[in-house]
Design an enzyme around this catalytic site. Structure first.
Site, PDB file in Angstrom:
ATOM      1  N   THR A  51      32.087  28.715  51.836  1.00 19.54           N
ATOM      2  CA  THR A  51      31.867  27.327  52.280  1.00 19.54           C
ATOM      3  C   THR A  51      32.644  26.457  53.206  1.00 19.54           C
ATOM      4  OG1 THR A  51      31.458  27.070  49.971  1.00 19.54           O
ATOM      5  CG2 THR A  51      31.454  24.993  50.919  1.00 19.54           C
ATOM      6  N   TYR A  52      34.041  26.835  53.175  1.00 15.67           N
ATOM      7  CA  TYR A  52      35.111  26.410  54.041  1.00 15.67           C
ATOM      8  C   TYR A  52      34.492  26.859  55.602  1.00 15.67           C
ATOM      9  CZ  TYR A  52      39.677  25.816  56.449  1.00 15.67           C
ATOM     10  OH  TYR A  52      40.472  25.636  57.096  1.00 15.67           O
ATOM     11  N   ASP A  53      34.244  28.079  55.683  1.00 15.23           N
ATOM     12  CA  ASP A  53      33.877  28.426  57.025  1.00 15.23           C
ATOM     13  C   ASP A  53      32.672  27.801  57.580  1.00 15.23           C
ATOM     14  OD1 ASP A  53      35.955  30.514  57.158  1.00 15.23           O
ATOM     15  OD2 ASP A  53      34.896  31.959  56.501  1.00 15.23           O
ATOM     16  N   SER A  97      46.038  30.997  64.104  1.00 15.60           N
ATOM     17  CA  SER A  97      44.744  31.541  63.131  1.00 15.60           C
ATOM     18  C   SER A  97      43.758  32.540  63.914  1.00 15.60           C
ATOM     19  CB  SER A  97      44.170  30.197  62.722  1.00 15.60           C
ATOM     20  OG  SER A  97      43.079  30.587  61.636  1.00 15.60           O
ATOM     21  N   GLU A 128      41.074  46.608  62.405  1.00 17.88           N
ATOM     22  CA  GLU A 128      42.036  46.774  61.514  1.00 17.88           C
ATOM     23  C   GLU A 128      41.530  45.698  60.270  1.00 17.88           C
ATOM     24  OE1 GLU A 128      46.006  44.566  61.793  1.00 17.88           O
ATOM     25  OE2 GLU A 128      45.157  44.936  64.145  1.00 17.88           O
ATOM     26  N   LYS A 130      41.110  42.933  57.651  1.00 16.28           N
ATOM     27  CA  LYS A 130      41.782  41.615  57.409  1.00 16.28           C
ATOM     28  C   LYS A 130      42.083  41.426  55.934  1.00 16.28           C
ATOM     29  CE  LYS A 130      40.797  36.692  58.911  1.00 16.28           C
ATOM     30  NZ  LYS A 130      41.092  35.850  57.515  1.00 16.28           N
ATOM     31  N   ASP A 132      43.231  39.768  52.570  1.00 14.29           N
ATOM     32  CA  ASP A 132      42.994  38.466  52.223  1.00 14.29           C
ATOM     33  C   ASP A 132      44.442  37.769  51.398  1.00 14.29           C
ATOM     34  OD1 ASP A 132      41.983  36.117  51.700  1.00 14.29           O
ATOM     35  OD2 ASP A 132      40.389  36.926  50.143  1.00 14.29           O
ATOM     36  N   ARG A 151      53.655  30.744  56.573  1.00 14.56           N
ATOM     37  CA  ARG A 151      52.902  30.137  57.643  1.00 14.56           C
ATOM     38  C   ARG A 151      53.190  28.716  57.724  1.00 14.56           C
ATOM     39  NH1 ARG A 151      48.057  27.965  59.010  1.00 14.56           N
ATOM     40  NH2 ARG A 151      47.273  28.497  61.198  1.00 14.56           N
ATOM     41  N   GLU A 185      50.811  39.958  56.042  1.00 16.65           N
ATOM     42  CA  GLU A 185      49.967  39.185  54.925  1.00 16.65           C
ATOM     43  C   GLU A 185      50.634  39.868  53.795  1.00 16.65           C
ATOM     44  OE1 GLU A 185      48.054  37.333  56.251  1.00 16.65           O
ATOM     45  OE2 GLU A 185      46.655  36.699  54.702  1.00 16.65           O
ATOM     46  N   TYR A 235      50.625  42.981  60.533  1.00 15.28           N
ATOM     47  CA  TYR A 235      49.666  42.958  61.493  1.00 15.28           C
ATOM     48  C   TYR A 235      50.072  42.427  62.917  1.00 15.28           C
ATOM     49  CZ  TYR A 235      49.181  37.952  60.043  1.00 15.28           C
ATOM     50  OH  TYR A 235      49.317  36.796  59.793  1.00 15.28           O
ATOM     51  N   LYS A 303      41.141  43.432  67.998  1.00 17.52           N
ATOM     52  CA  LYS A 303      42.041  43.003  68.918  1.00 17.52           C
ATOM     53  C   LYS A 303      42.036  43.563  70.309  1.00 17.52           C
ATOM     54  CE  LYS A 303      45.233  41.711  65.215  1.00 17.52           C
ATOM     55  NZ  LYS A 303      46.430  42.156  64.444  1.00 17.52           N
ATOM     56  N   LYS A 327      34.192  38.399  59.793  1.00 16.88           N
ATOM     57  CA  LYS A 327      34.118  38.078  58.215  1.00 16.88           C
ATOM     58  C   LYS A 327      32.956  38.860  57.622  1.00 16.88           C
ATOM     59  CE  LYS A 327      36.632  34.887  56.668  1.00 16.88           C
ATOM     60  NZ  LYS A 327      36.917  33.781  56.628  1.00 16.88           N
ATOM     61  N   CYS A 421      30.230  36.873  13.343  1.00 13.51           N
ATOM     62  CA  CYS A 421      29.773  37.730  14.168  1.00 13.51           C
ATOM     63  C   CYS A 421      28.278  37.450  14.471  1.00 13.51           C
ATOM     64  CB  CYS A 421      29.365  39.032  13.534  1.00 13.51           C
ATOM     65  SG  CYS A 421      28.533  40.360  14.466  1.00 13.51           S
ATOM     66  N   CYS A 424      25.683  40.211  12.757  1.00 12.92           N
ATOM     67  CA  CYS A 424      25.530  40.340  11.450  1.00 12.92           C
ATOM     68  C   CYS A 424      25.907  39.273  10.588  1.00 12.92           C
ATOM     69  CB  CYS A 424      26.095  41.848  11.174  1.00 12.92           C
ATOM     70  SG  CYS A 424      28.015  41.824  10.992  1.00 12.92           S
ATOM     71  N   CYS A 437      33.514  42.389  15.683  1.00 16.11           N
ATOM     72  CA  CYS A 437      33.079  42.278  14.343  1.00 16.11           C
ATOM     73  C   CYS A 437      33.754  43.390  13.244  1.00 16.11           C
ATOM     74  CB  CYS A 437      31.513  42.653  14.198  1.00 16.11           C
ATOM     75  SG  CYS A 437      30.835  42.756  12.606  1.00 16.11           S
ATOM     76  N   CYS A 443      27.982  47.330  12.713  1.00 15.81           N
ATOM     77  CA  CYS A 443      27.516  46.063  12.816  1.00 15.81           C
ATOM     78  C   CYS A 443      26.205  46.416  13.475  1.00 15.81           C
ATOM     79  CB  CYS A 443      28.349  45.125  13.598  1.00 15.81           C
ATOM     80  SG  CYS A 443      27.753  43.809  14.388  1.00 15.81           S
TER      81      CYS A 443
END
Ligand code: IVH
Length: 709
Positions: A51-53, A97, A128, A130, A132, A151, A185, A235, A303, A327, A421, A424, A437, A443
């Site tokens: 969502t951010y991206d 970044s 290489e 990435k 997280d 950072r 990282e 890295y 890179k 990504k 439970c 039963c 249970c 059971c």
């Protein structure tokens, strides 16, 4: 559930829509800023990565569509992207970044742009993982680790030297007394994440939502009563003595030799490539490894390897032009918790399972996820109606890692754990994290034995509900395998069971030993399978052994088995392993009649594929990939559509536009600008009558090659 949940929209950052009003653009900047701040502090995940991206991509799209709206401090421009915890350790050079791409086309555009900036093709690239985690800069003076900083806002970060001293891969002293700065990282491996959560919950804290948060939280925490394990992979390296003129790969090898762990030295490794095709192959290779690394990667980083290329390409204020992040689909997304089911397993373990609005996680649609156990659920205070984080790491079943408390509805109510439970109605043993249970295996025994004996399963006549209940109550049977060691004398003792019916029953049980594998499977009641799926599985794998050792990927070879079902089937089979072993030991058939063993079939298929590669079609490249072919003008005897079809028949991929990436241009009567462009670009050109002849030869079964025409 009676209704199918709606699929939450999958954000596609690659094709972002600009905002249509300036106020929406500014509101999005605020959202990005808040999310970026939380991200870099590692305090909370305010927004999932995808969502951010996507939001950032919409900002970029808006800024090119409406240049007059561009905010001076737009997150698309500034290093900080919203600002993290700014500490007092100033970085020697800004910690930049990376720009992102999401597919091959975007990668090619990036590479073409780099070539253009350089005025020549880039000398070579590295690929290489990435990682997280959380970026840090570590300074060594005369070989001693003296300072580690986060950072922060890219220009200055927080001092975390004390906490970083126990990070694996970041040694306190280098192999030689070198003064150098290493960047990389800090992260948690899957194993360390589990350990960290154990430690944290053991100390009364709430578990971390994901390894990234856990790493960031641990790195920044001071005076903690326990130390959760962290790892580091470098890295980049700055100011390496005699490092001037070294390629990135050589510089990384040099610091690895000094004792620092590097991305290239990890299980993911580092690849060197010279062409974009090689890059694509390396990225695909890392993608398939992703599940098996034991730590989270959210993509790969490409890179330019040569220092001359890097210097010539330079950087923008936000990211270098000589590197790009490719990504992968996010492995943590948010979704809505629609309900919490309580399931009772075969051994009596009672677990809460989340029913969520369908969402794409790691490229897979997920509709249900584990909530682990009630302890965890209560601690995380996850409630129906919440927006929750859904994580799918590797081949494991997706899990809910937490709720977004700031989005909780005011009228939400805490989840009420069951008092008895649900299967039963018996008591629940809550002495352990995993509730059970008190009946344990007994059971669900009556139900599962009835299913095993049923007509569509092992078809055991005389083994009806009453007899089963009597056997279970007498403690003679708890799982299906127990049926095969029943003693005639003991069975005869059962209420209303004469010697004749007991003998008959035992003969029927004995007779069921030769049932087909598909029926054994049906009888075991593997979740997310029924009769026809059991048949499909049995026909595909041919033996219980092949089925039980199949990977989640192999399970997906079976029709209608997607990743979610495959993961469930694998987990169920692992759960059933003791019963399956017991059944096998007692002589129950575990083969599907009339089906060639799986391993033999796979070997034959591999041979066939090897032969196929030996016999390339005329428009296939030596590695089997299709050539990109443009047909312009008319081909004798073919309509335009038939011309394109012919390209595909001959192993190629037809395209409508001529570019540097076109492998062949077929030129016929009436060809226009495309032919001219092909000549200008120096592409391979084939007159359409020769193309027609090539097609005719192929259709006549002559294995023609392009070079003969
Ligand atoms: S290179 C100047 N390589 O990803 C270029 N970054 O989204 C510096 N990251 O801030 C970055 N793995 O914290 C690079 N192999 C890798 C990486 C990597 C993870 C992080 C890094 C960066 C972020 C950008």
């Amino acid at each position: 559930m009676s209704t199918q949940p709606e699929i939450a929209p999958v954000v596609d950052a690659a094709h972002a829509e600009p905002f249509d009003a300036a106020e929406h653009y500014h509101a999005a900047i605020e959202q990005i800023r808040a999310a970026a701040s939380a991200y870099y502090q590692g305090t909370d995940l305010a927004m999932d990565d995808a969502t951010y991206d996507a939001l950032l991509a919409r900002l970029t799209a808006t800024e090119s569509a409406q240049p007059s709206w561009v905010a001076a401090d737009s997150p698309t421009e500034v290093v900080a992207a919203g600002g993290g915890v700014v500490g007092d350790v100033e970085h020697s050079t800004p910690m930049l970044s990376l720009a992102n791409v999401f597919d091959e086309e975007e990668l090619r555009t990036w590479a073409a742009r780099l070539d253009k900036v350089l005025g020549r093709p880039a000398a070579g690239y590295t690929v290489e993982p990435k990682i997280d985690g959380m970026a840090i800069a570590a300074r060594y003076v005369d070989g001693e680790l003296v300072q580690v900083a986060t950072r922060g806002d890219g220009r200055a970060g927080e001092d975390v030297t004390a906490q970083a001293r126990s990070v694996a891969g970041l040694p306190a002293a280098l192999g030689r007394p070198v003064t150098v700065e290493v960047r990389g990282e800090v992260f948690m491996t899957d194993e360390d994440f589990a350990r960290a959560n154990e430690l944290r919950t053991g100390h009364g804290g709430a578990p971390f939502a994901n390894p990234r948060n856990a790493a960031a939280g641990t790195l920044r925490a001071q005076d903690r009563a326990y130390v959760a394990p962290l790892s580091f992979l470098a890295y980049a390296v700055h100011d390496l003595p005699d490092g001037e003129g070294l390629t990135h790969s050589a510089a990384m090898a040099a610091i690895a030799e000094l004792g620092v762990s590097t991305t290239g030295g990890s299980a993911a490794g580092m690849a060197s490539c010279t062409t974009v095709d090689e890059l694509v192959a390396a990225i695909t290779g890392l993608g398939t490894l992703r599940d098996k690394l034991g730590f989270d990667i959210d993509g790969v980083v490409i890179k330019a390897d040569s220092p001359a290329d890097r210097d010539a390409a330079g950087s923008s204020s936000r990211a270098p032009r000589w590197a790009i992040a490719y990504k992968f689909p996010a492995d943590t997304r948010t979704s809505k918790l629609l309900g919490i089911d309580v399931q009772v397993g075969r051994t009596g373990v009672i677990t809460p399972v989340a029913v969520i609005q369908a969402v794409q996680v790691g490229g897979v649609t997920v509709t249900s996820a584990t909530l682990h156990n009630f302890d965890d659920l209560v601690r995380r205070d996850v409630r129906v109606g919440d927006t929750v984080f859904v994580r799918r790491a590797g081949e494991v079943i997706p899990e809910i890692t937490g709720a977004k408390l700031d989005e909780r509805a005011e009228d939400s109510v805490p989840f009420e754990a069951p008092s008895h439970c649900p299967r039963c109605g018996g008591e629940i043993d809550r002495s352990q994290k995993r509730w059970r249970c008190v009946q344990g295996r007994a059971c669900g025994a009556t139900e599962s034995l009835a299913y095993f004996a049923a007509r569509d399963s092992m078809d055991i006549e005389g083994l009806g509900d009453k007899v089963i209940r009597a056997l279970v109550t007498a403690g003679m049977v708890t799982d299906p395998a127990d049926l095969y060691s029943l003693d005639l004398e003991a069975v005869t003792q059962l209420d209303r069971m004469g010697a004749t019916s007991a003998t008959k029953l035992l003969a029927n049980i004995e007779g069921s030993k030769t049932q087909a594998l598909s029926r054994v499977l049906t009888g075991l009641g593997v979740r997310m399978t029924g009769r026809s799926m059991s048949r499909r599985l049995a026909r595909h794998f041919a033996s219980m052994e092949a089925l039980c050792t199949a990977t989640v990927e192999q399970l997906q070879e079976v029709e209608a088995v997607g990743p979610e079902r495959a993961a469930t089937i694998a987990a169920e089979l692992a759960d059933l392993a003791p019963v399956i072993a017991k059944l096998t030991e007692r002589g129950i058939n575990m083969l599907e009649p009339g089906v060639v063993p799986y391993a033999e079939r796979m070997a034959a298929a591999a041979d066939a594929a090897a032969v196929a590669i030996g016999e390339l079609l005329p428009l296939q490249k030596p590695d089997g990939a299709p050539m990109t072919v443009v047909v312009t003008g008319s081909v004798p005897g073919l309509t335009r559509n038939e011309g394109n079809e012919a390209v595909e028949k001959l192993g190629g991929k037809s395209s409508g536009s001529v570019s540097k990436r076109t492998d062949l241009v077929v030129v016929g009567d009436g060809a226009g600008s495309k032919a001219a462009k092909a000549e200008e670009l120096g592409l391979r050109i084939m007159p359409s009558d020769r193309f027609a002849a090539l097609l005719a030869a192929h259709e006549a079964g002559d294995s023609p090659t392009l070079d003969n025409f």
